[in-house]
Enzyme design. Structure first.
Site, mmCIF file in Angstrom:
data_model
loop_
_atom_site.group_PDB
_atom_site.id
_atom_site.type_symbol
_atom_site.label_atom_id
_atom_site.label_comp_id
_atom_site.label_asym_id
_atom_site.label_seq_id
_atom_site.Cartn_x
_atom_site.Cartn_y
_atom_site.Cartn_z
ATOM 1 N N PHE A 76 -2.344 2.778 6.359
ATOM 2 C CA PHE A 76 -2.150 1.773 5.307
ATOM 3 C C PHE A 76 -0.655 1.670 5.040
ATOM 4 O O PHE A 76 0.011 2.683 4.812
ATOM 5 C CB PHE A 76 -2.876 2.168 4.014
ATOM 6 C CG PHE A 76 -2.735 1.124 2.933
ATOM 7 C CD1 PHE A 76 -3.645 0.079 2.832
ATOM 8 C CD2 PHE A 76 -1.680 1.169 2.033
ATOM 9 C CE1 PHE A 76 -3.504 -0.906 1.857
ATOM 10 C CE2 PHE A 76 -1.532 0.190 1.052
ATOM 11 C CZ PHE A 76 -2.451 -0.852 0.962
ATOM 12 N N ASP A 82 6.096 6.845 7.313
ATOM 13 C CA ASP A 82 5.812 6.187 6.039
ATOM 14 C C ASP A 82 5.359 7.246 5.035
ATOM 15 O O ASP A 82 4.205 7.659 5.006
ATOM 16 C CB ASP A 82 4.735 5.111 6.228
ATOM 17 C CG ASP A 82 4.492 4.327 4.943
ATOM 18 O OD1 ASP A 82 5.048 4.708 3.902
ATOM 19 O OD2 ASP A 82 3.739 3.331 4.983
ATOM 20 N N LYS A 133 6.098 5.389 -4.398
ATOM 21 C CA LYS A 133 5.201 6.013 -5.382
ATOM 22 C C LYS A 133 5.824 7.102 -6.288
ATOM 23 O O LYS A 133 6.179 6.838 -7.413
ATOM 24 C CB LYS A 133 3.976 6.550 -4.672
ATOM 25 C CG LYS A 133 3.104 5.423 -4.088
ATOM 26 C CD LYS A 133 1.794 5.941 -3.614
ATOM 27 C CE LYS A 133 0.961 4.899 -2.907
ATOM 28 N NZ LYS A 133 0.286 3.968 -3.802
HETATM 29 C C1 LIG Z 1 1.583 4.991 3.002
HETATM 30 C C2 LIG Z 1 1.719 3.751 2.169
HETATM 31 N N1 LIG Z 1 2.590 2.802 2.542
HETATM 32 C C3 LIG Z 1 2.776 1.675 1.830
HETATM 33 C C4 LIG Z 1 2.056 1.461 0.676
HETATM 34 C C5 LIG Z 1 2.260 0.186 -0.108
HETATM 35 O O1 LIG Z 1 2.823 0.473 -1.346
HETATM 36 P P1 LIG Z 1 2.810 -0.602 -2.535
HETATM 37 O O2 LIG Z 1 1.408 -0.697 -3.015
HETATM 38 O O3 LIG Z 1 3.749 -0.006 -3.546
HETATM 39 O O4 LIG Z 1 3.338 -1.859 -1.961
HETATM 40 C C6 LIG Z 1 1.133 2.414 0.245
HETATM 41 C C7 LIG Z 1 0.326 2.196 -0.973
HETATM 42 O O5 LIG Z 1 -0.686 2.808 -1.218
HETATM 43 C C8 LIG Z 1 0.962 3.603 1.005
HETATM 44 O O6 LIG Z 1 0.082 4.547 0.647
#
Ligand SMILES: Cc1ncc(COP(=O)(O)O)c(C=O)c1O
Length: 433
Positions: A142, A250, A279
């Site tokens: 994700f 990520d 986060k």
């Molecule tokens: C690993 C990862 N990357 C990107 C995102 C996207 O983050 P945002 O919801 O702040 O755009 C998330 C969100 O859960 C995530 O867990």
């Protein structure tokens, strides 16, 4: 005690919410939060909930940590916004701090607002610097909800379905998800198969010389809190080096102490080319970033990427204060130790409750994967357990492609008593017929 009168306050507000808020925004718990303190959330009725969701791995130091509140209050009175019209102190100090926390020489940092935005920035950097179009992602990953990010995302159909056309030149290979593989007792074999798929991708589908980057989470987040087998990231690093491909880790969900290290990449003994973070960075203030090598970022001409709000002074002040708390209160060690204890207790529970198929995680990023009576993903169980937890004032989230995994993401500074309270609720929820 929830009185009939106070119960109406949640209900009244949620009715209003249904009237005016775009229904696409799905909320988990049917309560209206009013206040947060440490590990607890209080709703508009004054009811208290033990919060093991931490706003999806954001409130790593609990709600409204006094040191962050103080830093934010002070900054709000001084400077709230300048954007790229000027430099500002917090931006510079925070980038310097982040650089000091990065593995290897990832000491050139860009700040943005959200996880999706930092992923976008990271992929743009990789494409620009390599001059290559393709990106390889892992099944179950994700990476966010913008058009590029959802094209990189395969954790669940609903994030992509109906939004075609998605971005081209994105290729997906299997993530080594041992528990749901054909070889659940042989992680080495699962890893081998995954590496073989990458080899075949390069032989049959895309020339590795056209690949700008791999993007991967150290632990699948939305995809089910899946920890890959040992050696996975070293093997990936090697493939990237062989073909001049950038490795993007990520760490949006895994960063800032969540897994028992400041960044989960530290567990793997490799250095990526770009690391994304969001986060847990600023205790709930909107902020994200990505770090890379100067060698690459110096090739990215000024103005080729930018943002109006990213790295605003208030969020930077919150991040600096929050990182200080994580360091001073030794919350990485705390997450590692408490998380290991939680997993051991849950593994004991699994011995006598066959609906729990797997307990896994790292630090305070813990997944409980449920099975149905045939050993298939047990969504009924995860939903039942999450509902019972809620009824007993514990907030938990689910994840996984069928929502069949309960994830525990407590504040890293949750006390032993709070953890014990949560585990008793979970044990009872799993034990009830
Ligand atoms: C690993 C990862 N990357 C990107 C995102 C996207 O983050 P945002 O919801 O702040 O755009 C998330 C969100 O859960 C995530 O867990």
């Amino acid at each position: 005690m929830v009185t009939a009168k106070t119960q109406d306050k949640n209900k009244e507000l949620i009715e209003l919410d249904h009237k005016f808020v775009n229904p696409v925004l799905a909320r988990q718990a049917p309560i209206v939060a009013e206040r947060g303190e440490g590990s607890y959330l209080y709703d508009v009725n004054g009811d208290k909930y033990l919060d093991f969701t931490t706003g999806i791995a954001v409130n790593n130091i609990g709600h409204c940590h006094p040191k962050v509140v103080e830093a934010v209050r002070e900054q709000v009175g001084k400077l709230m916004h300048t954007s790229v019209c000027t430099h500002h102190t917090g931006y510079i100090e925070l980038c310097q701090k982040i650089a000091s926390l990065m593995p290897g020489d990832l000491n050139s940092v860009f700040l943005a607002n959200s996880g999706a935005e930092c992923v976008e920035g990271a992929v743009k950097l990789a494409r620009y610097v390599t001059g290559r179009p393709a990106v390889v992602t892992f099944r179950g990953g994700f990476h966010g909800r913008t058009h590029l990010c959802m094209s990189l995302t395969t954790s669940k159909l609903s994030y992509r379905d109906m939004y075609e056309p998605l971005q081209p030149a994105i290729f997906t290979v299997p993530f080594p998800y041992v528990f749901r593989s054909d070889f659940p007792n042989d992680p080495k074999k699962v890893l081998e198969n995954c590496l073989h798929e990458i080899e075949m991708l390069f032989l049959q589908i895309v020339n590795p010389k056209q690949v700008a980057a791999f993007i991967v989470e150290p632990i699948l987040g939305e995809g089910g809190y899946v920890v890959p087998p040992e050696g996975f990231f070293k093997a990936l690093r090697k493939i990237c080096d062989e073909h001049g491909i950038m490795l993007i880790m990520d760490e949006v969900q895994t960063g800032f102490g969540r897994t028992g290290k400041m960044f989960a990449t530290e567990w793997e003994g490799i250095v990526p080319d770009i690391l994304t973070m969001a986060k847990g960075i600023a205790a709930g203030m909107p902020l994200s970033g990505f770090a890379s090598r100067k060698e690459y970022t110096s090739k990215w001409d000024a103005g080729r990427h930018g943002t109006t709000f990213g790295g605003n002074p208030v969020s930077c002040a919150a991040a600096l204060a929050s990182i200080k708390v994580i360091e001073e209160e030794k919350l990485c060690d705390r997450a590692h130790k408490a998380g290991t204890d939680i997993m051991n207790r849950l593994k004991k529970l699994a011995e006598t409750h066959k609906q729990i198929g797997d307990v896994r995680g790292r630090g305070m990023m813990i997944g409980i994967e449920f099975n149905d009576e045939h050993g298939h993903p047990g969504k009924d169980w995860s939903e039942k357990v999450a509902k019972r937890c809620f009824e007993n004032k514990l907030l938990v989230l689910t994840c996984g492609y069928k929502g069949h995994v309960i994830r525990l993401i407590p504040p890293l500074n949750a006390s032993d008593n709070e953890i014990d309270e949560a585990l008793k609720i979970i044990e009872n929820a799993v034990s009830e017929k």
